[in-house]
Design a protein around this motif. Structure first.
Motif, PDB file in Angstrom:
ATOM      1  N   PRO A  93       0.626  -1.631   0.082  1.00 39.96           N
ATOM      2  CA  PRO A  93      -0.242  -0.080  -0.034  1.00 39.96           C
ATOM      3  C   PRO A  93       1.034   1.206  -0.216  1.00 39.96           C
ATOM      4  O   PRO A  93       1.663   1.795   0.719  1.00 39.96           O
ATOM      5  N   LEU A  94       0.636   2.065  -0.650  1.00 41.68           N
ATOM      6  CA  LEU A  94       0.908   3.823  -0.662  1.00 41.68           C
ATOM      7  C   LEU A  94       0.951   4.285   0.482  1.00 41.68           C
ATOM      8  O   LEU A  94      -0.571   4.104   1.240  1.00 41.68           O
ATOM      9  N   THR A  95       1.848   4.668   1.117  1.00 40.10           N
ATOM     10  CA  THR A  95       1.366   5.903   2.433  1.00 40.10           C
ATOM     11  C   THR A  95       1.002   7.597   1.624  1.00 40.10           C
ATOM     12  O   THR A  95       1.165   7.184   0.972  1.00 40.10           O
ATOM     13  N   ALA A  96      -0.041   7.636   3.577  1.00 36.95           N
ATOM     14  CA  ALA A  96      -0.552   8.332   2.879  1.00 36.95           C
ATOM     15  C   ALA A  96       0.686  10.262   2.573  1.00 36.95           C
ATOM     16  O   ALA A  96       0.699  10.870   1.485  1.00 36.95           O
ATOM     17  N   LYS A  97       2.099   9.783   2.936  1.00 37.86           N
ATOM     18  CA  LYS A  97       2.937  10.912   2.474  1.00 37.86           C
ATOM     19  C   LYS A  97       3.515  10.513   0.611  1.00 37.86           C
ATOM     20  O   LYS A  97       3.385  11.713  -0.084  1.00 37.86           O
ATOM     21  N   GLU A  98       3.975   9.289   0.992  1.00 33.71           N
ATOM     22  CA  GLU A  98       3.531   8.716  -0.773  1.00 33.71           C
ATOM     23  C   GLU A  98       2.979   9.227  -2.103  1.00 33.71           C
ATOM     24  O   GLU A  98       3.256   9.992  -3.328  1.00 33.71           O
ATOM     25  N   ILE A  99       0.999   9.401  -0.832  1.00 34.62           N
ATOM     26  CA  ILE A  99       0.060   9.932  -2.272  1.00 34.62           C
ATOM     27  C   ILE A  99       0.638  10.883  -2.499  1.00 34.62           C
ATOM     28  O   ILE A  99       0.278  11.545  -3.408  1.00 34.62           O
ATOM     29  N   ALA A 100       1.032  11.741  -1.034  1.00 38.79           N
ATOM     30  CA  ALA A 100       1.331  13.243  -1.849  1.00 38.79           C
ATOM     31  C   ALA A 100       1.960  13.569  -2.401  1.00 38.79           C
ATOM     32  O   ALA A 100       2.212  14.500  -3.878  1.00 38.79           O
ATOM     33  N   THR A 101       3.326  12.815  -2.452  1.00 34.20           N
ATOM     34  CA  THR A 101       4.347  12.918  -3.187  1.00 34.20           C
ATOM     35  C   THR A 101       3.914  13.099  -5.032  1.00 34.20           C
ATOM     36  O   THR A 101       3.927  14.292  -5.863  1.00 34.20           O
ATOM     37  N   LEU A 102       3.359  11.750  -5.436  1.00 33.89           N
ATOM     38  CA  LEU A 102       2.556  11.779  -6.514  1.00 33.89           C
ATOM     39  C   LEU A 102       1.309  12.435  -6.513  1.00 33.89           C
ATOM     40  O   LEU A 102       1.868  13.044  -8.091  1.00 33.89           O
ATOM     41  N   GLN A 103       0.699  12.748  -6.118  1.00 36.62           N
ATOM     42  CA  GLN A 103       0.061  13.971  -6.340  1.00 36.62           C
ATOM     43  C   GLN A 103       0.678  16.075  -6.705  1.00 36.62           C
ATOM     44  O   GLN A 103       0.401  15.986  -7.884  1.00 36.62           O
ATOM     45  N   ARG A 104       1.547  15.971  -5.441  1.00 40.10           N
ATOM     46  CA  ARG A 104       2.782  17.272  -6.221  1.00 40.10           C
ATOM     47  C   ARG A 104       3.596  17.357  -7.562  1.00 40.10           C
ATOM     48  O   ARG A 104       2.965  17.698  -7.821  1.00 40.10           O
ATOM     49  N   TRP A 105       3.741  15.981  -7.805  1.00 45.09           N
ATOM     50  CA  TRP A 105       4.296  15.741  -9.060  1.00 45.09           C
ATOM     51  C   TRP A 105       3.552  15.830 -10.314  1.00 45.09           C
ATOM     52  O   TRP A 105       3.926  16.398 -11.165  1.00 45.09           O
ATOM     53  N   VAL A 106       2.460  15.440  -9.714  1.00 45.37           N
ATOM     54  CA  VAL A 106       1.496  15.614 -11.178  1.00 45.37           C
ATOM     55  C   VAL A 106       1.599  16.891 -11.179  1.00 45.37           C
ATOM     56  O   VAL A 106       1.366  17.521 -12.318  1.00 45.37           O
ATOM     57  N   ALA A 107       0.928  17.660  -9.736  1.00 48.35           N
ATOM     58  CA  ALA A 107       0.284  18.506 -10.079  1.00 48.35           C
ATOM     59  C   ALA A 107       1.369  19.864 -10.467  1.00 48.35           C
ATOM     60  O   ALA A 107       0.592  20.843 -11.382  1.00 48.35           O
ATOM     61  N   GLU A 108       2.650  19.685 -10.026  1.00 48.26           N
ATOM     62  CA  GLU A 108       4.062  20.380 -10.994  1.00 48.26           C
ATOM     63  C   GLU A 108       4.032  20.167 -12.135  1.00 48.26           C
ATOM     64  O   GLU A 108       5.190  20.600 -12.773  1.00 48.26           O
TER      65      GLU A 108
END
Length: 797
Positions: free
Chosen positions: A88-103
């Motif tokens: 499972p992805l951790t909350a921190k990892e999901i946030a990192t991937l979301q930021r990556w896409v946002a950037e």
């Protein structure tokens, strides 16, 4: 109305705008590799939904469709990774991937497979940096709002340099020579002195032998001895002579194929024979040829490329772009290594076993003397023959002429006869020191096939020729590529992977001198490894290594001359909390010495250490019956009865199945596989070894004899001097008090038990001074056992 996914991206982009931008290799690729590539990576046969997340084009397509929805879905049937993957992805990892896409979901090629790029060293307004390494580190420290630690004191720095560069402690005389100047004018002088020491090669060999899995035994089944020790001497010589690393590579992989191949180059090819082999009578040749081929691929890719190509033996690599075809094509480079003689030879009941082809050799320094003696002997024989011929010509002369000729003849005969006898004696001595070594001899290459699922019985796979991994290019030319072509490619920085090889090597050097690499994944630069915490610094170091002419000593001096290297390892609580693993390098690292150096240190402090460089393996004391389960043949361990007993740890006999207990207790590897980083355990067993291993008791007893021979009169003086001898500093009052209390308690005990005293001083084969009182010697032996068990004695700091 704004869609949920767009809203999510908007929030991520605005609320985190102040944070540093996401870096794909540093922040994103490790998550994708760990959580996604197993099902959506390079392995085509096991790829789910025909989706690849390790390739930019495919990944970008997925991102545009449902990537963020799937990783953050509350529906277990929709969420990725799926529950059954147990990743499972951790909350921190999901946030990192979301930021990556946002950037903007910026993509970068995998850092290890991109040619190193030189970065202009940063400008720093500080007096702290000494060289360009420091400037890179200092900028990062300031970004993280930490300050570098103060310099270590002179004695600590001297000990650090001695252990790091020679694996040995400084003597009291060394400390006295450099302690007042090492922090200023004499630092470079001391470094040069240690790099010029023949013990530098021994220290570096300790690490290299771990990488190439050097051992004195075959590993499988009976684990019989084999002839390999001259290879160890070759490695020591190579580091001492500062052999170019690209040359070092070519000689080991293909020394027999070099145009100027000589004895040293043939010894170097023992590298290709260091793998584990079986000499059991029922060995299936095809099975073991497949096993040996796989072993060689695992090792050569790990040592030079920091790659786990071995994971592609049965299927395409799950995380890196290595295919099964790449695996077998790499193995085909070694299909010309002669294995037929050893597979046909048997030898299961022979110690050492036969592993032809073998050649007889002397170590380099002995060989130079031997060859010179042979030349001198030839000259002496020629002079003797000329004297005899001269006498014959003078027979027809006058009596006076005859007398002069006879006198000259007799003088020449006496001189040359004496010379010849001395040289023949010397030559006979060196002939006794000749050792056989298994070497590589090229034969007609065997056919290499892809083995489906690694099955050596399945001959349906495609026939492959020697080739480098396809995604890394190809070796030019129409002829069959050779081991020499492979070695050249590994060190070619323009048309090969020399940049990768350089990165791997300098990262490991950094680990040796700082305790943790710039990438802590010393053995894996692939997707499952850690990207470097200082990528620009690592690249610049790799380029420096290449541009220096693959000069190992240059790189060592560059690293240890940095201000970062000189720092104290005593860190503030704040720094330890902020950087517990010391990845900012705002302090030095304190860590336990390697197993061999722990042994060497005790022997050196006691005065027992034999410093002869090179030669056959040594067998120190070992518990009786330790080999009782070894068969084919049954055997008993016999420890050395001469000065070999006190040789350095790098020369200790390396029995793969039953490694010496002292080495095992201090985490030395069995060397069945490449070991780039030894674990550092902390167990009661290690302390018990220091207290009870016969070598350490003998060291304590001989150290005690030395103490009793010193001019010091009082117990307090002797305790102080002994402590300083072992740690290079005086004990404080509490430490001195504890040792004096132990001394007095030991005297009381041994006065009441004379047999116990006698038993204590009888351990070890070094002679006991007859003039010494047994009780007194036993008591001081107890004190020295405690001193040699100090954490300070077995650690680098």
């Amino acid at each position: 109305m704004m869609k949920p996914i767009s809203l999510l991206l908007f929030v991520a982009a605005t609320s985190l705008a102040a944070e540093p931008a996401i870096d794909f290799n540093r922040d994103v690729r490790p998550i994708l590799s760990d959580k996604c590539f197993a099902c959506h990576g390079p392995d085509e046969k096991h790829r789910a939904a025909k989706l690849r997340l390790d390739v930019e084009k495919d990944a970008q397509r997925a991102i545009k469709v449902e990537f963020l929805d799937r990783i953050s879905s509350k529906d277990e049937t929709e969420r990725m990774p799926p529950k059954k993957a147990n990743k499972p992805l951790t909350a921190k990892e999901i946030a990192t991937l979301q930021r990556w896409v946002a950037e903007g979901a910026k993509w970068s090629a995998h850092w290890a497979y991109v040619t190193p790029k030189k970065t202009i060293e940063p400008h720093v307004k500080s007096a702290w940096p000494i060289n360009w390494i420091d400037r890179f580190l200092y900028v990062r420290m300031r970004q993280e709002k930490v300050e570098p630690s103060s310099d270590a004191n002179a004695v600590t720095l001297i000990r650090r340099l001695y252990f790091d560069l020679t694996g040995l402690p400084p003597s009291p005389a060394d400390i006295a020579t450099f302690k007042d100047s090492v922090l200023s004018t004499q630092f470079s002088v001391l470094v040069d002195k240690l790099l010029a020491s023949e013990h530098f090669g021994e220290r570096m060999a300790m690490y290299w032998l771990d990488l190439v899995r050097y051992a004195d035994t075959v590993g499988y089944h009976g684990d019989q001895d084999h002839h390999a020790s001259p290879y160890r001497d070759y490695v020591i010589d190579a580091f001492n002579l500062n052999l170019r690393f690209d040359r070092f590579t070519r000689e080991q992989l293909a020394g027999d194929l070099l145009p100027e191949s000589g004895v040293d180059q043939k010894i170097a090819t023992c590298y290709n024979r260091l793998l584990q082999t079986s000499h059991e009578g029922g060995v299936q040749a095809k099975e073991y040829l497949a096993i040996y081929a796989a072993d060689r691929v695992r090792n050569v890719s790990a040592v030079w490329m920091g790659a786990t190509v071995g994971c592609a033996q049965c299927h395409n690599h799950k995380f890196d772009p290595y295919t099964a075809k790449d695996f077998y094509a790499l193995s085909a480079f070694f299909a010309d290594v002669d294995e037929e003689k050893h597979l046909r030879g048997g030898g299961a009941d022979a110690i050492p076993t036969k592993r032809a082809p073998e050649i007889p050799v002397l170590i380099r320094k002995d060989r130079l003397v031997y060859e010179d003696s042979q030349r001198r002997l030839d000259r002496a024989k020629k002079s003797l023959a000329e004297a005899i011929e001269g006498r014959k010509k003078g027979i027809d002369g006058t009596n006076e002429q005859k007398r002069k000729v006879d006198m000259a003849y007799l003088e020449e005969i006496e001189l040359q006869t004496t010379t010849i006898k001395a040289l023949e004696t010397q030559i006979a001595y060196y002939k006794m020191r000749i050792r056989p070594i298994m070497v590589t001899q090229a034969v007609m290459p065997r056919t290499t096939r892809i083995l489906p699922r690694g099955n050596w019985l399945d001959e349906t796979g495609e026939v492959v020729q020697p080739a480098i991994p396809a995604f890394l290019g190809k070796i030019p030319g129409d002829k069959r590529s050779t081991r020499l072509d492979l070695a050249n490619w590994l060190t070619d920085s323009k048309n090969g992977v020399g940049g990768l090889t350089a990165r791997v090597f300098v990262n490991r050097l950094w680990y040796l001198f700082f305790g943790v690499g710039l990438s802590k994944s010393l053995e894996d630069f692939g997707g499952q490894g850690e990207p470097p915490v200082h990528p620009e610094l690592l690249d610049n170091l790799a380029i420096e290594f290449i541009e220096s002419g693959w000069d190992v000593k240059h790189m060592v001096k560059l690293i240890v001359s940095s201000r970062a290297y000189r720092q104290s390892s005593l860190a503030t609580q704040e720094l330890r909390e902020k950087d517990p693993e010391n990845r900012l390098y705002a302090r030095q690292s304190s860590f336990r010495l390697p197993a061999e150096s722990i042994r060497d240190n005790a022997l050196a402090v006691s005065g027992l250490l034999v410093l002869e460089v090179g030669g056959s393996s040594a067998k120190p004391y070992q518990p009786a019956g330790f080999y009782r389960h070894l068969n084919f043949p049954k055997r008993e361990y016999a420890s050395d009865k001469d000065v070999k007993q006190w040789r350095r740890g790098v020369y200790v006999h390396w029995q793969r199945q039953y490694l010496h207990p002292m080495l095992r207790a201090f985490d030395a590897p069995t060397r069945e596989e490449c070991t780039a980083q030894r674990p550092r355990s902390n167990t009661p067993l290690a302390a018990l070894v220091l207290l009870n291993d016969p070598t350490f008791i003998e060291c304590a007893r001989v150290f005690g004899q030395r103490i009793l021979g010193w001019a010091a009169k009082s117990d307090e003086e002797r305790v102080t001097l002994s402590f300083r001898e072992a740690t290079s500093r005086n004990p404080d009052d509490a430490e001195r008090g504890v040792l004096l209390k132990l001394l007095n308690a030991s005297r009381t005990r041994y006065k009441a038990d004379a047999k116990a005293a006698q038993d204590m001083v009888a351990i070890g084969q070094s002679p006991v001074a007859k003039a010494l009182d047994v009780v007194e010697l036993a008591a001081w032996t107890s004190v020295c056992r405690a001193v040699l068990n100090l954490n300070e004695v077995v650690t680098r700091e």
